[in-house]
Design a protein around this motif. Structure first.
Motif, PDB file in Angstrom:
ATOM      1  N   LEU A 166       0.821  -1.105  -0.014  1.00 32.43           N
ATOM      2  CA  LEU A 166      -0.004   0.033   0.057  1.00 32.43           C
ATOM      3  C   LEU A 166       0.995   1.092   0.056  1.00 32.43           C
ATOM      4  O   LEU A 166       0.511   2.356  -0.532  1.00 32.43           O
ATOM      5  CB  LEU A 166      -0.794   0.173   1.410  1.00 32.43           C
ATOM      6  CG  LEU A 166      -2.414  -0.823   1.120  1.00 32.43           C
ATOM      7  CD1 LEU A 166      -2.826  -1.102   2.497  1.00 32.43           C
ATOM      8  CD2 LEU A 166      -3.091  -0.538  -0.049  1.00 32.43           C
ATOM      9  N   PRO A 191      -0.897   3.239  -3.094  1.00 38.81           N
ATOM     10  CA  PRO A 191      -2.070   3.393  -2.234  1.00 38.81           C
ATOM     11  C   PRO A 191      -3.212   3.609  -2.874  1.00 38.81           C
ATOM     12  O   PRO A 191      -4.321   3.373  -2.622  1.00 38.81           O
ATOM     13  CB  PRO A 191      -1.765   4.784  -1.578  1.00 38.81           C
ATOM     14  CG  PRO A 191      -0.656   5.427  -2.225  1.00 38.81           C
ATOM     15  CD  PRO A 191       0.231   4.562  -2.838  1.00 38.81           C
ATOM     16  N   LEU A 219      -5.245  -3.866  -3.712  1.00 35.53           N
ATOM     17  CA  LEU A 219      -4.622  -4.132  -2.484  1.00 35.53           C
ATOM     18  C   LEU A 219      -5.454  -3.845  -1.307  1.00 35.53           C
ATOM     19  O   LEU A 219      -5.361  -4.451  -0.289  1.00 35.53           O
ATOM     20  CB  LEU A 219      -3.434  -2.989  -2.350  1.00 35.53           C
ATOM     21  CG  LEU A 219      -2.405  -3.173  -3.628  1.00 35.53           C
ATOM     22  CD1 LEU A 219      -1.125  -1.963  -3.394  1.00 35.53           C
ATOM     23  CD2 LEU A 219      -1.711  -4.437  -3.670  1.00 35.53           C
ATOM     24  N   TRP A 220      -6.353  -3.008  -1.276  1.00 35.01           N
ATOM     25  CA  TRP A 220      -7.444  -2.344  -0.343  1.00 35.01           C
ATOM     26  C   TRP A 220      -8.555  -3.624  -0.035  1.00 35.01           C
ATOM     27  O   TRP A 220      -8.780  -3.900   0.861  1.00 35.01           O
ATOM     28  CB  TRP A 220      -8.126  -1.221  -0.588  1.00 35.01           C
ATOM     29  CG  TRP A 220      -7.415  -0.098  -0.524  1.00 35.01           C
ATOM     30  CD1 TRP A 220      -6.562   0.798  -1.593  1.00 35.01           C
ATOM     31  CD2 TRP A 220      -6.760   0.666   0.590  1.00 35.01           C
ATOM     32  NE1 TRP A 220      -5.990   1.497  -1.207  1.00 35.01           N
ATOM     33  CE2 TRP A 220      -5.876   1.670   0.237  1.00 35.01           C
ATOM     34  CE3 TRP A 220      -6.959   0.200   2.071  1.00 35.01           C
ATOM     35  CZ2 TRP A 220      -5.157   2.390   1.175  1.00 35.01           C
ATOM     36  CZ3 TRP A 220      -6.322   1.006   2.776  1.00 35.01           C
ATOM     37  CH2 TRP A 220      -5.310   2.260   2.309  1.00 35.01           C
ATOM     38  N   TYR A 278      -6.469  -5.838   2.120  1.00 32.99           N
ATOM     39  CA  TYR A 278      -6.249  -5.264   3.459  1.00 32.99           C
ATOM     40  C   TYR A 278      -7.575  -5.356   4.201  1.00 32.99           C
ATOM     41  O   TYR A 278      -7.594  -5.723   5.325  1.00 32.99           O
ATOM     42  CB  TYR A 278      -5.906  -3.829   3.028  1.00 32.99           C
ATOM     43  CG  TYR A 278      -5.817  -3.015   4.509  1.00 32.99           C
ATOM     44  CD1 TYR A 278      -4.421  -3.201   5.361  1.00 32.99           C
ATOM     45  CD2 TYR A 278      -6.774  -2.121   4.733  1.00 32.99           C
ATOM     46  CE1 TYR A 278      -4.651  -2.367   6.526  1.00 32.99           C
ATOM     47  CE2 TYR A 278      -6.759  -1.371   5.894  1.00 32.99           C
ATOM     48  CZ  TYR A 278      -5.531  -1.537   6.964  1.00 32.99           C
ATOM     49  OH  TYR A 278      -5.174  -0.672   8.095  1.00 32.99           O
TER      50      TYR A 278
END
Length: 387
Positions: A271, A275, A280-281, A284
């Motif tokens: 991230l 970001p 990726l989120w 996460y």
């Protein structure tokens, strides 16, 4: 523009090009009518199979024709199984295969080879992937375990090669999971047969564990993620493997805690690198659900987290998210993560000083500006947080 590819203006067609196109359409429709007529008449012959090949080479999305092709192949497979071996056969089948099984193997390999150019040209066509899976399922049904497994292992090599060209092709990742499942099943059958043989010969050998590919597949997701962080399918495959991986490792609470810490470290590093990457989120968020007592214990990486543990994790994550925000003021995903996990944080520790009302209101203001299409969602969040 579509996916960064500019549209190309198409000029007016000439009379010659229109005539050529009409001839192509007529030929194509004639081919369709011919195939349909032969299937209706149940002419499951080599000629019909060849006609379906010609048609599918032009239009692999025509799923009805794939069904027709399977009807022809099923008929041929059944015929081979029930036909007596020819006395004047030119060559003997390989060891372990009957003449019928050898013929079926050749037919399956031939059809798999027919699909290769289509797969290269249309890598996201469901029906090509479906037909390959069906062919290999026939191998599992008609061939000895060892022979069928060999075909599935070759397919594993192929799908790995395909994913090296297009690592985010979710069709390939879905298919890979099916290939892995079949190889594991055939390996277990192979192992069972070997144990039964040992019992008959009274040989004493240590029983080997089931031939699971979970560890190697988990390592494969790591490799693909390191190659391309924005590989949503690799992250998705990774989280699907985790429960099975920890179970097979017989991981104790300490090992599970370390595993969760390592995964947080992996995703946070990613991230900080990018970001704004939604994939990726996604991962996460999966890790953060492990901190919620509302998540089923069976689905959590660590099932015995206390509220103190949760607060420690949330403290760390909020510090990291705020730090990440310093250099990414226009990143919607960071604000979204902060406001998403605030209610859970307050539920565990209502008197904490990690989050102020002013900060929370500012995060929602930023979301209003960065994502105005979801104003209603941000308004509901304000109401739920009494802002």
């Amino acid at each position: 523009m579509s996916h960064g590819v500019p549209r190309v203006a198409v000029g007016e067609k000439t009379e010659a090009s229109r005539r050529k196109e009409l001839k192509q359409i007529e030929a194509y429709q004639g081919l369709v009518d011919n195939v349909q007529a032969k299937i209706k008449a149940e002419e499951y012959t080599a000629e019909t199979l060849s006609l379906t090949s010609a048609l599918l080479s032009q239009n692999p999305e025509y799923y009805t024709i794939w069904n027709h092709r399977r009807l022809v192949l099923q008929h041929v497979f059944a015929k081979e199984i029930h036909s007596p071996p020819a006395e004047d056969a030119e060559s003997k089948p390989p060891p372990g295969l009957t003449p019928a099984q050898h013929e079926i193997t050749l037919l399956i390999r031939e059809d798999l080879a027919f699909l290769l150019p289509l797969l290269k040209q249309f890598p996201k066509c469901y029906w090509v992937w479906n037909h390959r899976a069906w062919l290999l399922q026939q191998a599992s049904q008609y061939l000895p375990v060892t022979s069928a497994k060999r075909l599935w292992l070759e397919e594993m090599a192929l799908v790995s090669k395909m994913l090296s060209y297009d690592s985010r092709n979710f069709h390939g990742w879905t298919y890979r999971r099916e290939v892995v499942k079949s190889i594991e099943l055939l390996s277990a059958q192979e192992q069972l047969s070997a144990l039964e043989l040992d019992d008959k010969t009274e040989e004493k050998k240590e029983k080997k564990p089931d031939q699971s590919m979970t560890e190697s597949e988990f390592a494969y997701t790591t490799k693909m993620i390191n190659t391309n962080l924005s590989n949503f399918s690799a992250w998705h495959n990774r989280l699907q493997l985790i429960p099975k991986l920890l179970k097979e490792r017989n991981a104790d609470p300490a090992a599970r805690r370390k595993f969760l810490d390592d995964e947080f470290e992996l995703i946070i590093t990613a991230l900080y690198t990018d970001p704004v990457d939604q994939s990726l989120w996604f991962y996460y968020n999966y890790l953060m659900t492990n901190l919620s007592p509302k998540t089923s214990p069976e689905l959590r990486i660590v099932a015995d987290l206390t509220n103190k543990h949760r607060i420690d994790y949330l403290d760390t994550q909020f510090d990291l998210l705020k730090d990440m925000l310093e250099d990414n003021k226009d990143c919607k995903w960071i604000y979204l993560a902060l406001v998403t996990y605030t209610p859970e944080y307050l539920e565990i520790d209502a008197g904490n000083k990690k989050i102020t009302t002013l900060e929370l209101s500012d995060w929602l203001d930023q979301l209003d500006q960065l994502d105005p299409l979801r104003k209603g969602r941000w308004l509901d969040l304000r109401k739920s947080l009494n802002l």
